[in-house]
Design an enzyme around this catalytic site. Structure first.
Site, PDB file in Angstrom:
ATOM      1  N   HIS A  17      29.035  35.252  37.007  1.00 41.51           N
ATOM      2  CA  HIS A  17      27.978  35.804  37.862  1.00 41.51           C
ATOM      3  C   HIS A  17      26.698  34.983  37.759  1.00 41.51           C
ATOM      4  O   HIS A  17      26.069  34.683  38.776  1.00 41.51           O
ATOM      5  CB  HIS A  17      27.618  37.236  37.432  1.00 41.51           C
ATOM      6  CG  HIS A  17      28.715  38.251  37.565  1.00 41.51           C
ATOM      7  ND1 HIS A  17      29.125  39.041  36.531  1.00 41.51           N
ATOM      8  CD2 HIS A  17      29.475  38.608  38.629  1.00 41.51           C
ATOM      9  CE1 HIS A  17      30.082  39.858  36.938  1.00 41.51           C
ATOM     10  NE2 HIS A  17      30.329  39.601  38.209  1.00 41.51           N
ATOM     11  N   LYS A  41      32.940  55.139  39.622  1.00 43.47           N
ATOM     12  CA  LYS A  41      33.482  54.144  38.695  1.00 43.47           C
ATOM     13  C   LYS A  41      32.917  54.393  37.294  1.00 43.47           C
ATOM     14  O   LYS A  41      31.693  54.368  37.110  1.00 43.47           O
ATOM     15  CB  LYS A  41      33.060  52.750  39.194  1.00 43.47           C
ATOM     16  CG  LYS A  41      34.085  51.670  38.989  1.00 43.47           C
ATOM     17  CD  LYS A  41      33.680  50.459  39.828  1.00 43.47           C
ATOM     18  CE  LYS A  41      34.391  49.198  39.477  1.00 43.47           C
ATOM     19  NZ  LYS A  41      33.921  48.067  40.290  1.00 43.47           N
ATOM     20  N   ARG A  91      36.357  33.451  43.450  1.00 41.00           N
ATOM     21  CA  ARG A  91      37.108  32.755  42.404  1.00 41.00           C
ATOM     22  C   ARG A  91      38.455  32.267  42.902  1.00 41.00           C
ATOM     23  O   ARG A  91      38.946  31.254  42.457  1.00 41.00           O
ATOM     24  CB  ARG A  91      37.364  33.712  41.218  1.00 41.00           C
ATOM     25  CG  ARG A  91      36.181  33.944  40.335  1.00 41.00           C
ATOM     26  CD  ARG A  91      36.394  35.165  39.482  1.00 41.00           C
ATOM     27  NE  ARG A  91      36.387  36.359  40.298  1.00 41.00           N
ATOM     28  CZ  ARG A  91      36.410  37.593  39.834  1.00 41.00           C
ATOM     29  NH1 ARG A  91      36.472  37.800  38.537  1.00 41.00           N
ATOM     30  NH2 ARG A  91      36.389  38.616  40.643  1.00 41.00           N
ATOM     31  N   SER A 129      34.587  40.681  34.620  1.00 43.12           N
ATOM     32  CA  SER A 129      34.005  41.718  33.758  1.00 43.12           C
ATOM     33  C   SER A 129      35.118  42.555  33.122  1.00 43.12           C
ATOM     34  O   SER A 129      34.993  42.993  31.978  1.00 43.12           O
ATOM     35  CB  SER A 129      33.066  42.621  34.562  1.00 43.12           C
ATOM     36  OG  SER A 129      31.956  41.891  35.006  1.00 43.12           O
TER      37      SER A 129
HETATM   38  P1  ADP Z   1      32.373  44.467  41.882  1.00 48.88           P
HETATM   39  O1  ADP Z   1      33.748  44.139  41.366  1.00 48.88           O
HETATM   40  O2  ADP Z   1      31.936  45.847  41.590  1.00 48.88           O
HETATM   41  O3  ADP Z   1      32.113  43.998  43.304  1.00 48.88           O
HETATM   42  P2  ADP Z   1      31.434  42.452  40.101  1.00 48.88           P
HETATM   43  O4  ADP Z   1      30.281  42.688  39.201  1.00 48.88           O
HETATM   44  O5  ADP Z   1      32.766  42.282  39.450  1.00 48.88           O
HETATM   45  O6  ADP Z   1      31.349  43.633  41.071  1.00 48.88           O
HETATM   46  O7  ADP Z   1      31.234  41.174  41.044  1.00 48.88           O
HETATM   47  C1  ADP Z   1      30.096  40.938  41.821  1.00 48.88           C
HETATM   48  C2  ADP Z   1      30.273  39.598  42.563  1.00 48.88           C
HETATM   49  O8  ADP Z   1      30.453  38.548  41.640  1.00 48.88           O
HETATM   50  C3  ADP Z   1      31.478  39.525  43.492  1.00 48.88           C
HETATM   51  O9  ADP Z   1      31.143  38.727  44.611  1.00 48.88           O
HETATM   52  C4  ADP Z   1      32.516  38.823  42.653  1.00 48.88           C
HETATM   53  O10 ADP Z   1      33.493  38.158  43.442  1.00 48.88           O
HETATM   54  C5  ADP Z   1      31.642  37.837  41.941  1.00 48.88           C
HETATM   55  N1  ADP Z   1      32.227  37.355  40.687  1.00 48.88           N
HETATM   56  C6  ADP Z   1      32.760  38.068  39.683  1.00 48.88           C
HETATM   57  N2  ADP Z   1      33.188  37.271  38.687  1.00 48.88           N
HETATM   58  C7  ADP Z   1      32.936  35.994  39.095  1.00 48.88           C
HETATM   59  C8  ADP Z   1      33.171  34.700  38.510  1.00 48.88           C
HETATM   60  N3  ADP Z   1      33.759  34.557  37.330  1.00 48.88           N
HETATM   61  N4  ADP Z   1      32.775  33.615  39.222  1.00 48.88           N
HETATM   62  C9  ADP Z   1      32.180  33.762  40.432  1.00 48.88           C
HETATM   63  N5  ADP Z   1      31.943  34.938  41.021  1.00 48.88           N
HETATM   64  C10 ADP Z   1      32.310  36.043  40.364  1.00 48.88           C
END
Ligand code: ADP
Length: 162
Positions: A17, A41, A91, A129
């Site tokens: 992120h 959630k 990703r 996450s």
């Molecule tokens: P949710 O799953 O509730 O949408 P996340 O916190 O998992 O929220 O993800 C928020 C954003 O970050 C999304 O666009 C997700 O695709 C992106 N994201 C999550 N992990 C990564 C990563 N390792 N690299 C790039 N983008 C990521």
């Protein structure tokens, strides 16, 4: 003023992120990290903790990276805060399929809001996450997955929500 919203649950924020946000800073004047309240959630960490970790990490960019809790529809939050762009990270192909539907839905709800996708750097592609929460649960090595301030907190015994 080009302002983007990076919405997510950030339970907790990962280096995947933070990389997307840091690269987004080259494109936008301000990035609002919208931390989902999402009552449906069950999160491992409280909203306050998730926000605090992001604020700590982006302290040196506090004038460009704002962290806000958010509930409800992403487009409504964006409109309320005069945000024209949504920033999302990609990703993999499954991410793309999922994000495509969200993009189309958001476009249907408000076609003035544009979504910008950034593809994750290879070293962060495997980070999620969900994976990080598993590692925390079993006290595995977090280096290279989450920011150092989160590792420090966890080592000090920050209690997850559960
Ligand atoms: P949710 O799953 O509730 O949408 P996340 O916190 O998992 O929220 O993800 C928020 C954003 O970050 C999304 O666009 C997700 O695709 C992106 N994201 C999550 N992990 C990564 C990563 N390792 N690299 C790039 N983008 C990521």
């Amino acid at each position: 003023m080009k302002r983007a919203l990076f919405p997510g649950t950030f339970d907790p924020i990962t280096l995947g992120h933070t990389e997307i946000i840091e690269r987004g800073l080259d494109l936008f004047d301000e990035i609002i990290v919208g931390v989902g309240v999402n009552s449906a959630k069950q999160t491992m960490f409280s909203l306050e903790q998730r926000i605090l970790w992001i604020q700590e990490y982006f302290l040196k960019y506090h004038h460009k990276v704002k962290v806000m809790p958010f509930d409800g529809l992403t487009v409504d939050f964006a409109k309320k805060h005069e945000i024209k762009f949504l920033l999302r990270g990609l990703r993999s192909a499954p991410d793309f399929e999922y994000e495509k539907h969200i993009f189309l839905l958001n476009k249907h709800l408000d076609d003035k809001i544009e979504t910008v996708f950034l593809v994750s750097d290879t070293q962060y592609i495997g980070i999620s996450s969900t994976l990080v929460r598993e590692i925390i649960k079993y006290q595995g090595k977090l280096e290279g997955l989450v920011p150092q301030n989160i590792i420090n907190s966890i080592n000090k015994g920050i209690n997850p929500n559960s």
